[in-house]
Motif scaffolding. Structure first.
Motif, PDB file in Angstrom:
ATOM      1  N   UNK A 307     -29.820 -22.084  81.426  1.00 59.59           N
ATOM      2  CA  UNK A 307     -30.906 -21.751  80.504  1.00 59.59           C
ATOM      3  C   UNK A 307     -30.977 -20.256  80.212  1.00 59.59           C
ATOM      4  N   UNK A 308     -30.096 -19.480  80.819  1.00 60.40           N
ATOM      5  CA  UNK A 308     -30.185 -18.016  80.753  1.00 60.40           C
ATOM      6  C   UNK A 308     -29.340 -17.483  79.612  1.00 60.40           C
ATOM      7  N   UNK A 327     -21.927  -4.792  81.076  1.00 59.53           N
ATOM      8  CA  UNK A 327     -23.390  -4.714  81.078  1.00 59.53           C
ATOM      9  C   UNK A 327     -23.989  -5.537  79.947  1.00 59.53           C
ATOM     10  N   UNK A 328     -25.194  -6.051  80.223  1.00 60.48           N
ATOM     11  CA  UNK A 328     -25.901  -6.851  79.226  1.00 60.48           C
ATOM     12  C   UNK A 328     -27.381  -6.496  79.224  1.00 60.48           C
ATOM     13  N   UNK A 329     -28.073  -6.902  78.154  1.00 61.67           N
ATOM     14  CA  UNK A 329     -29.525  -6.845  78.090  1.00 61.67           C
ATOM     15  C   UNK A 329     -30.042  -8.197  78.579  1.00 61.67           C
ATOM     16  N   UNK A 330     -30.828  -8.159  79.633  1.00 62.26           N
ATOM     17  CA  UNK A 330     -31.358  -9.378  80.235  1.00 62.26           C
ATOM     18  C   UNK A 330     -32.890  -9.348  80.113  1.00 62.26           C
ATOM     19  N   UNK A 331     -33.473 -10.390  79.543  1.00 63.32           N
ATOM     20  CA  UNK A 331     -34.924 -10.429  79.334  1.00 63.32           C
ATOM     21  C   UNK A 331     -35.563 -11.519  80.190  1.00 63.32           C
ATOM     22  N   UNK A 337     -31.256  -3.862  82.155  1.00 66.86           N
ATOM     23  CA  UNK A 337     -29.829  -3.688  81.894  1.00 66.86           C
ATOM     24  C   UNK A 337     -29.105  -4.055  83.183  1.00 66.86           C
ATOM     25  N   UNK A 338     -28.265  -5.083  83.124  1.00 63.09           N
ATOM     26  CA  UNK A 338     -27.653  -5.586  84.348  1.00 63.09           C
ATOM     27  C   UNK A 338     -26.185  -5.887  84.116  1.00 63.09           C
ATOM     28  N   UNK A 339     -25.426  -5.903  85.222  1.00 65.15           N
ATOM     29  CA  UNK A 339     -24.056  -6.409  85.188  1.00 65.15           C
ATOM     30  C   UNK A 339     -24.100  -7.917  84.997  1.00 65.15           C
ATOM     31  N   UNK A 340     -23.066  -8.462  84.364  1.00 67.86           N
ATOM     32  CA  UNK A 340     -23.029  -9.901  84.132  1.00 67.86           C
ATOM     33  C   UNK A 340     -23.019 -10.686  85.441  1.00 67.86           C
ATOM     34  N   UNK A 341     -22.348 -10.146  86.468  1.00 63.16           N
ATOM     35  CA  UNK A 341     -22.306 -10.891  87.723  1.00 63.16           C
ATOM     36  C   UNK A 341     -23.642 -10.814  88.479  1.00 63.16           C
ATOM     37  N   UNK A 342     -24.522  -9.880  88.113  1.00 63.54           N
ATOM     38  CA  UNK A 342     -25.862  -9.873  88.693  1.00 63.54           C
ATOM     39  C   UNK A 342     -26.744 -10.948  88.064  1.00 63.54           C
ATOM     40  N   UNK A 343     -26.440 -11.300  86.829  1.00 68.30           N
ATOM     41  CA  UNK A 343     -27.225 -12.312  86.131  1.00 68.30           C
ATOM     42  C   UNK A 343     -26.743 -13.718  86.459  1.00 68.30           C
ATOM     43  N   UNK A 344     -25.437 -13.909  86.476  1.00 70.36           N
ATOM     44  CA  UNK A 344     -24.897 -15.259  86.501  1.00 70.36           C
ATOM     45  C   UNK A 344     -24.280 -15.676  87.826  1.00 70.36           C
ATOM     46  N   UNK A 345     -24.405 -14.908  88.862  1.00 75.28           N
ATOM     47  CA  UNK A 345     -23.758 -15.285  90.118  1.00 75.28           C
ATOM     48  C   UNK A 345     -24.346 -16.571  90.701  1.00 75.28           C
ATOM     49  N   UNK A 346     -25.607 -16.878  90.357  1.00 73.88           N
ATOM     50  CA  UNK A 346     -26.221 -18.113  90.842  1.00 73.88           C
ATOM     51  C   UNK A 346     -26.385 -19.136  89.726  1.00 73.88           C
ATOM     52  N   UNK A 350     -18.727 -18.142  86.695  1.00 75.54           N
ATOM     53  CA  UNK A 350     -18.500 -17.307  85.530  1.00 75.54           C
ATOM     54  C   UNK A 350     -18.054 -18.113  84.312  1.00 75.54           C
ATOM     55  N   UNK A 351     -18.280 -19.418  84.317  1.00 75.66           N
ATOM     56  CA  UNK A 351     -17.968 -20.221  83.143  1.00 75.66           C
ATOM     57  C   UNK A 351     -19.197 -20.245  82.242  1.00 75.66           C
ATOM     58  N   UNK A 352     -19.108 -19.513  81.144  1.00 77.83           N
ATOM     59  CA  UNK A 352     -20.257 -19.291  80.275  1.00 77.83           C
ATOM     60  C   UNK A 352     -19.950 -19.714  78.851  1.00 77.83           C
ATOM     61  N   UNK A 353     -20.967 -19.671  78.011  1.00 74.01           N
ATOM     62  CA  UNK A 353     -20.828 -19.928  76.587  1.00 74.01           C
ATOM     63  C   UNK A 353     -21.082 -18.613  75.849  1.00 74.01           C
ATOM     64  N   UNK A 354     -20.221 -18.304  74.897  1.00 76.88           N
ATOM     65  CA  UNK A 354     -20.303 -17.055  74.136  1.00 76.88           C
ATOM     66  C   UNK A 354     -20.514 -17.368  72.661  1.00 76.88           C
TER      67      UNK A 354
END
Length: 368
Positions: A307-308, A327-331, A337-346, A350-354
């Motif tokens: 959902x993120x 880095x990404x903007x995370x709301x 401002x966070x690293x992608x692995x800080x947002x999606x590690x849980x 790392x299989x995401x949709x772009x």
């Protein structure tokens, strides 16, 4: 003899009058000097010629200077504006040069510089009582001194970055400025005899008065709208929030007092000329090596895991390749401002949709 006595009395009366005038001269002088009645923070951006209050939309990193402007009323009712700004606009009109003046050096006064911000980075709202917690707070900045002008900086405390982060102070985001002008009886006085304030937190959230002069410094291109949200409180409405709560939050969002994530992302897409259905989502695996920056990726593109949803900000890992260190903007619970692995590690690895904004705009047709 009578004439001599009258002369002595006249001389004595003159002496007494002179002593009284000497004793009360400062008070008498203050009584006839222009009386401060209003104060404003006005801003002069690099390249501009006229300083003004209100909202200022600037490119990220644009230098600017803040000036105090104090309106004072004379005994005849005329208005003088004391300021160090070279030219000044108030109420949508430029103030004539003959009405501008420098504050007299022999009249003790000081300027207290303030910033005005939301009370916290994030607020969850399910009921009226929750929304009632939102308020604006003033922060006094003694480190800026008490002079009539100061260099401007956008560095809101609501930006969730470590104090030692190389990204602080951010060159983008929203910051409000206010001031208190204090007129003193003497240089040694602690308590002012007169105080006037510019627009501040006390003006209230539902008033049409702008609580301070606002700077919205934005990044170029697709990140412009998202970058202005930094420094504002994120208000997260519950799905069953009442229409009244939705209307109030929408008004604050529109005035730049706070932001709501769903509205912000919709504006982000609208600025690119897109609707959500135009987006085409493609699978990417960061661990296996994602798409390339500049060739395929652009700042502002969206990534989704579960959902993120985040917006890409900067290539910060392996040069040219999308990877976990970028880095990404995370709301999520406030603008970050966070690293992608800080947002999606849980969020399932790392299989995401772009979703590429440029590709969606070029397609010219809704996604199936």
């Amino acid at each position: 003899m009578e004439r001599e006595a009258r002369r002595i009395w006249i001389i004595a009366a003159l002496l007494i009058a002179g002593l009284v005038a000497l004793r009360f001269a400062p008070e008498m002088r203050r009584a006839v000097l222009p009386r401060p009645v209003a104060a404003h923070v006005v801003l002069l951006a690099e390249g501009a010629r006229v300083a003004r209050a209100g909202e200022h939309r600037l490119a990220a990193g644009t230098p600017f200077r803040l000036f105090a402007a104090v309106e004072a009323e004379t005994l005849t009712g005329a208005r003088i504006v004391y300021t160090e700004a070279p030219r000044l606009e108030l109420g949508g009109a430029e103030v004539p040069a003959e009405r501008l003046a420098r504050w007299p050096a022999d009249r003790p006064a000081r300027v207290r510089w303030l910033t005005v911000e939301g009370f916290a980075p994030y607020l969850a709202v399910a009921a009226e009582a929750d929304l009632g917690r939102f308020r604006l707070l003033e922060s006094f900045h003694p480190e800026w001194g008490s002079g009539w002008s100061v260099p401007g900086v956008v560095d809101p405390r609501n930006v969730q970055l470590d104090a030692a982060s190389p990204l602080r102070p951010l060159p983008f985001g929203t910051q409000r400025f206010a001031l208190r002008f204090e007129l003193l009886a003497s240089e040694q006085a602690v308590t002012p005899e007169t105080r006037v304030e510019s627009g501040s937190a006390a003006d209230g959230l539902d008033a049409e008065v702008e609580p301070g002069t606002r700077v919205a410094a934005e990044l170029p291109g697709a990140l412009a709208r998202l970058s202005r949200a930094f420094g504002l409180t994120q208000i997260d409405l519950a799905p069953d929030a009442s229409p009244d709560l939705e209307a109030r939050v929408a008004a604050w969002h529109e005035r730049g007092l706070a932001f709501e994530r769903t509205r912000l992302l919709a504006e982000h897409l609208a600025a690119a000329g897109l609707e959500p259905r135009r987006l085409v989502w493609k699978s990417v695996d960061l661990a296996a090596g994602g798409p390339t920056w500049d060739g395929e990726l652009r700042p502002g593109d969206l990534l989704q895991g579960g959902e993120r949803i985040v917006a890409l900000f900067r290539d910060a890992g392996e040069p040219g390749r999308l990877d976990p260190a970028d880095l990404c903007f995370d709301f999520e619970r406030g603008a970050k401002i966070r690293r992608l692995d800080q947002v999606y590690r849980d969020e399932g690895g790392f299989e995401l949709e772009w979703a590429s904004l440029a590709a969606a705009a070029a397609s010219g047709a809704p996604a199936p």
